[in-house]
Design a protein around this motif. Structure first.
Motif, PDB file in Angstrom:
ATOM      1  N   ILE A   1     124.110  63.078  36.529  1.00  0.00           N
ATOM      2  CA  ILE A   1     124.940  61.644  36.313  1.00  0.00           C
ATOM      3  C   ILE A   1     126.125  61.743  35.238  1.00  0.00           C
ATOM      4  N   LEU A   2     127.202  61.812  35.545  1.00  0.00           N
ATOM      5  CA  LEU A   2     128.171  61.981  34.633  1.00  0.00           C
ATOM      6  C   LEU A   2     128.172  63.052  33.900  1.00  0.00           C
ATOM      7  N   PRO A   3     128.002  64.383  34.411  1.00  0.00           N
ATOM      8  CA  PRO A   3     127.633  65.665  33.473  1.00  0.00           C
ATOM      9  C   PRO A   3     128.614  65.720  32.261  1.00  0.00           C
ATOM     10  N   GLY A   4     129.848  65.478  32.669  1.00  0.00           N
ATOM     11  CA  GLY A   4     130.946  65.735  31.867  1.00  0.00           C
ATOM     12  C   GLY A   4     131.455  64.423  30.819  1.00  0.00           C
ATOM     13  N   GLY A   5     130.633  63.463  31.016  1.00  0.00           N
ATOM     14  CA  GLY A   5     130.906  62.404  30.154  1.00  0.00           C
ATOM     15  C   GLY A   5     131.811  61.386  30.282  1.00  0.00           C
ATOM     16  N   GLN A   6     132.443  61.568  31.437  1.00  0.00           N
ATOM     17  CA  GLN A   6     133.725  60.797  32.000  1.00  0.00           C
ATOM     18  C   GLN A   6     133.420  59.326  31.958  1.00  0.00           C
ATOM     19  N   ALA A   7     134.270  58.284  32.006  1.00  0.00           N
ATOM     20  CA  ALA A   7     134.066  57.003  32.305  1.00  0.00           C
ATOM     21  C   ALA A   7     134.527  56.871  33.630  1.00  0.00           C
ATOM     22  N   VAL A   8     134.100  55.698  34.425  1.00  0.00           N
ATOM     23  CA  VAL A   8     134.370  55.371  35.735  1.00  0.00           C
ATOM     24  C   VAL A   8     134.491  54.229  35.988  1.00  0.00           C
ATOM     25  N   SER A   9     135.537  53.868  36.827  1.00  0.00           N
ATOM     26  CA  SER A   9     135.893  52.433  37.181  1.00  0.00           C
ATOM     27  C   SER A   9     136.205  52.647  38.912  1.00  0.00           C
ATOM     28  N   ASP A  10     135.389  51.783  39.732  1.00  0.00           N
ATOM     29  CA  ASP A  10     135.526  52.053  41.249  1.00  0.00           C
ATOM     30  C   ASP A  10     136.635  51.118  41.828  1.00  0.00           C
ATOM     31  N   SER A  11     136.891  51.257  43.167  1.00  0.00           N
ATOM     32  CA  SER A  11     138.079  50.436  43.804  1.00  0.00           C
ATOM     33  C   SER A  11     137.579  49.333  44.487  1.00  0.00           C
ATOM     34  N   ARG A  12     136.390  48.902  44.254  1.00  0.00           N
ATOM     35  CA  ARG A  12     135.844  47.647  45.049  1.00  0.00           C
ATOM     36  C   ARG A  12     136.685  46.519  44.726  1.00  0.00           C
ATOM     37  N   ARG A  13     136.665  45.467  45.176  1.00  0.00           N
ATOM     38  CA  ARG A  13     137.491  44.285  45.088  1.00  0.00           C
ATOM     39  C   ARG A  13     136.928  43.672  43.873  1.00  0.00           C
ATOM     40  N   ILE A  14     135.438  43.771  43.765  1.00  0.00           N
ATOM     41  CA  ILE A  14     134.822  43.232  42.160  1.00  0.00           C
ATOM     42  C   ILE A  14     134.511  44.599  41.565  1.00  0.00           C
ATOM     43  N   LEU A  15     135.225  45.184  40.981  1.00  0.00           N
ATOM     44  CA  LEU A  15     134.996  46.549  40.534  1.00  0.00           C
ATOM     45  C   LEU A  15     133.910  46.456  39.694  1.00  0.00           C
ATOM     46  N   VAL A  16     133.228  47.762  39.544  1.00  0.00           N
ATOM     47  CA  VAL A  16     132.257  48.085  38.627  1.00  0.00           C
ATOM     48  C   VAL A  16     132.575  49.281  37.881  1.00  0.00           C
ATOM     49  N   TYR A  17     132.187  49.290  36.503  1.00  0.00           N
ATOM     50  CA  TYR A  17     132.766  50.543  35.666  1.00  0.00           C
ATOM     51  C   TYR A  17     131.593  51.067  34.838  1.00  0.00           C
ATOM     52  N   TYR A  18     131.384  52.265  34.606  1.00  0.00           N
ATOM     53  CA  TYR A  18     130.281  52.743  34.082  1.00  0.00           C
ATOM     54  C   TYR A  18     130.383  54.205  33.091  1.00  0.00           C
ATOM     55  N   ARG A  19     129.607  54.276  32.163  1.00  0.00           N
ATOM     56  CA  ARG A  19     129.775  55.399  31.441  1.00  0.00           C
ATOM     57  C   ARG A  19     128.199  55.779  30.859  1.00  0.00           C
ATOM     58  N   LYS A  20     128.072  56.964  30.222  1.00  0.00           N
ATOM     59  CA  LYS A  20     126.825  57.034  29.335  1.00  0.00           C
ATOM     60  C   LYS A  20     127.063  56.795  27.984  1.00  0.00           C
ATOM     61  N   SER A  21     126.003  56.498  27.447  1.00  0.00           N
ATOM     62  CA  SER A  21     126.037  55.921  26.011  1.00  0.00           C
ATOM     63  C   SER A  21     125.839  57.274  24.968  1.00  0.00           C
ATOM     64  N   ALA A  22     126.128  56.834  23.919  1.00  0.00           N
ATOM     65  CA  ALA A  22     125.975  58.113  22.784  1.00  0.00           C
ATOM     66  C   ALA A  22     124.211  58.647  22.931  1.00  0.00           C
ATOM     67  N   ASP A  23     123.379  57.609  23.287  1.00  0.00           N
ATOM     68  CA  ASP A  23     122.015  57.767  23.121  1.00  0.00           C
ATOM     69  C   ASP A  23     121.442  57.946  24.681  1.00  0.00           C
ATOM     70  N   GLY A  24     122.530  58.202  25.557  1.00  0.00           N
ATOM     71  CA  GLY A  24     121.885  58.614  26.929  1.00  0.00           C
ATOM     72  C   GLY A  24     121.379  57.907  27.811  1.00  0.00           C
ATOM     73  N   ARG A  25     122.037  56.414  27.701  1.00  0.00           N
ATOM     74  CA  ARG A  25     121.739  55.594  28.724  1.00  0.00           C
ATOM     75  C   ARG A  25     122.971  55.394  29.682  1.00  0.00           C
ATOM     76  N   LEU A  26     122.724  54.919  30.826  1.00  0.00           N
ATOM     77  CA  LEU A  26     123.774  54.627  31.747  1.00  0.00           C
ATOM     78  C   LEU A  26     124.347  53.071  31.518  1.00  0.00           C
ATOM     79  N   VAL A  27     125.613  52.890  31.169  1.00  0.00           N
ATOM     80  CA  VAL A  27     125.727  51.615  30.771  1.00  0.00           C
ATOM     81  C   VAL A  27     126.876  51.254  32.008  1.00  0.00           C
ATOM     82  N   LEU A  28     126.427  49.995  32.844  1.00  0.00           N
ATOM     83  CA  LEU A  28     127.336  49.641  33.935  1.00  0.00           C
ATOM     84  C   LEU A  28     127.909  48.153  33.561  1.00  0.00           C
ATOM     85  N   GLY A  29     128.989  47.977  33.908  1.00  0.00           N
ATOM     86  CA  GLY A  29     129.527  46.562  33.930  1.00  0.00           C
ATOM     87  C   GLY A  29     130.375  46.028  35.061  1.00  0.00           C
TER      88      GLY A  29
END
Length: 413
Positions: free
Chosen positions: A259-287
């Motif tokens: 899951i995000l092995p390279g550590g990139q951030a992501v935003s998707d293309s949906r009408r109500i987009l979600v965005y996500y990243r991995k935190s420094a302590d290894g969690r998946l953070v999604l908003g």
């Protein structure tokens, strides 16, 4: 825990500038102003880091909502070209500051992915890629196999990678900005709600709720989505929205590697987009966007948990350890707005999802403008305050639109 900065109100006399608000925009302006020899006081109604600056998605994305060709067409060759160059530099403003000042801010600078789940979104990504590549940006169009490998998520047809971008811990960054601004000589006061501004003989009087009054040559309103009626009409130029986020428990090693092995951030293309990243302590953070009212239970974050398992079915059942929200602001034209309705009274609103980089870079330009009064320092034109017609109904309409779009998104794979 003691604050990283020295809090307090300035003594008597006339300051060069008072900055209302204590987020990234305010603190960046204060830092660069203080280093230019400007006496500056920051007043925050709450605590540093409690607003959107400390609670945002942590994505540091250069550029604006609009691509270079649109900006040049809209603003003209000279101003539009300068604005494109400024927008391209905003992520550098953050990461250069972290490096040069040795800020205690966890970060990864391996890029940001704009993920496309429809052919229309993929065409838009290709157009954006063409424009930025033509200007020498370190970007790449991703095919379906590449985006699957980089995100580990399901359902994307391709996307666009901007390697100039990255992720940070936003609360650490905001607090560190306050620390170095304070060290540079800026005074920072929390719990100081400004209730009145008045101008006499070219000097601004800034009155706060507790009875204190400061005098300053200039005032900068940097309250964005938390803007109230202090400057008449300003709050009605923006539509405030809540941005909700969740963080999983730390991902098991076997999942973290896919899951995000390279550590990139992501935003998707949906009408109500979600965005996500991995935190420094290894969690998946999604908003993503949340309800307009204040949340009252964990159920208010359920739409994000559904998005999480849609993207990563393997995470079904993983514990959600943290839930939080902040307030963001959009403008009708999806551009930041800079105002100076009276001499020495400046206001900035509208981050449009680019706030960390945009407001860091804009703060330096604002400080330069305070120092020399040259309007050419400002990347965006100063504009009149134009309240949105039927503003209250606009907010209701946005809430209804979000609900409708979320339903449409739910029917798409």
């Amino acid at each position: 825990m003691a604050p990283a900065f020295q809090p307090g109100l300035s003594g008597g006399g006339t300051l060069d500038a008072v900055i209302v608000g204590g987020g990234i925009m305010a603190l960046s302006t204060a830092l660069h102003a203080a280093r230019a020899g400007i006496s500056v006081q920051v007043l925050d109604a709450g605590a540093i880091g409690q607003g959107a600056s400390g609670l945002n998605g942590g994505q540091v994305i250069p550029g604006l909502k609009y691509d270079p060709e649109w900006l040049i067409g809209h603003f003209g060759t000279e101003r539009g070209g300068a604005l494109v160059d400024f927008a391209a530099s905003t992520a550098d403003a953050v990461f250069d500051l972290i490096r040069d000042e040795q800020l205690a801010v966890p970060f990864t600078r391996n890029g940001w992915i704009q993920a496309a789940h429809t052919e229309t979104a993929l065409k838009a990504a290709a157009n954006r890629d063409r424009q930025w590549r033509g200007r020498g940006a370190d970007v790449k169009l991703l095919d379906q196999a590449e985006i699957a490998a980089m995100t580990g998520a399901k359902g994307y047809l391709g996307g666009w990678l901007d390697r100039r971008a990255g992720v940070i811990d936003p609360l650490s960054y905001t607090l560190e900005l306050a620390r170095i601004a304070s060290a540079a000589g800026a005074r920072i006061a929390e719990g100081q709600k400004v209730v009145k501004l008045s101008r006499e003989a070219g000097i601004w009087r800034v009155s706060e709720q507790g009875g204190a009054e400061l005098r300053a040559k200039s005032v900068v309103l940097a309250t964005n989505a938390y803007t109230d009626g202090l400057l008449p009409g300003l709050a009605r130029t923006i539509v405030p929205l809540h941005s909700f986020q969740i963080a999983t428990a730390p991902l098991p090693a076997g999942l973290a590697s896919t899951i995000l092995p390279g550590g990139q951030a992501v935003s998707d293309s949906r009408r109500i987009l979600v965005y996500y990243r991995k935190s420094a302590d290894g969690r998946l953070v999604l908003g993503g966007r949340g309800r307009m009212a204040l949340p009252s239970s964990a159920a208010d974050w359920a739409h994000l948990e559904r998005a999480l398992t849609r993207l990563y079915p393997v995470l079904a059942g993983i514990a959600i350890d943290k839930r939080w929200f902040g307030r963001v602001a959009i403008t009708p034209d999806h551009l930041p707005h800079l105002h100076e309705p009276e001499k020495g009274l400046l206001a900035v609103v509208g981050c449009q999802g680019r706030g960390v980089g945009l407001m860091s870079a804009l703060g330096k330009r604002m400080a330069n403008y305070l120092a020399n009064g040259d309007v050419g320092e400002l990347p965006f034109p100063l504009s009149p305050i134009r309240p949105i017609p039927f503003h209250a109904f606009r907010q209701i309409g946005v809430a209804a639109t979000i609900t409708w779009y979320r339903m449409l998104d739910a029917f798409e794979p």
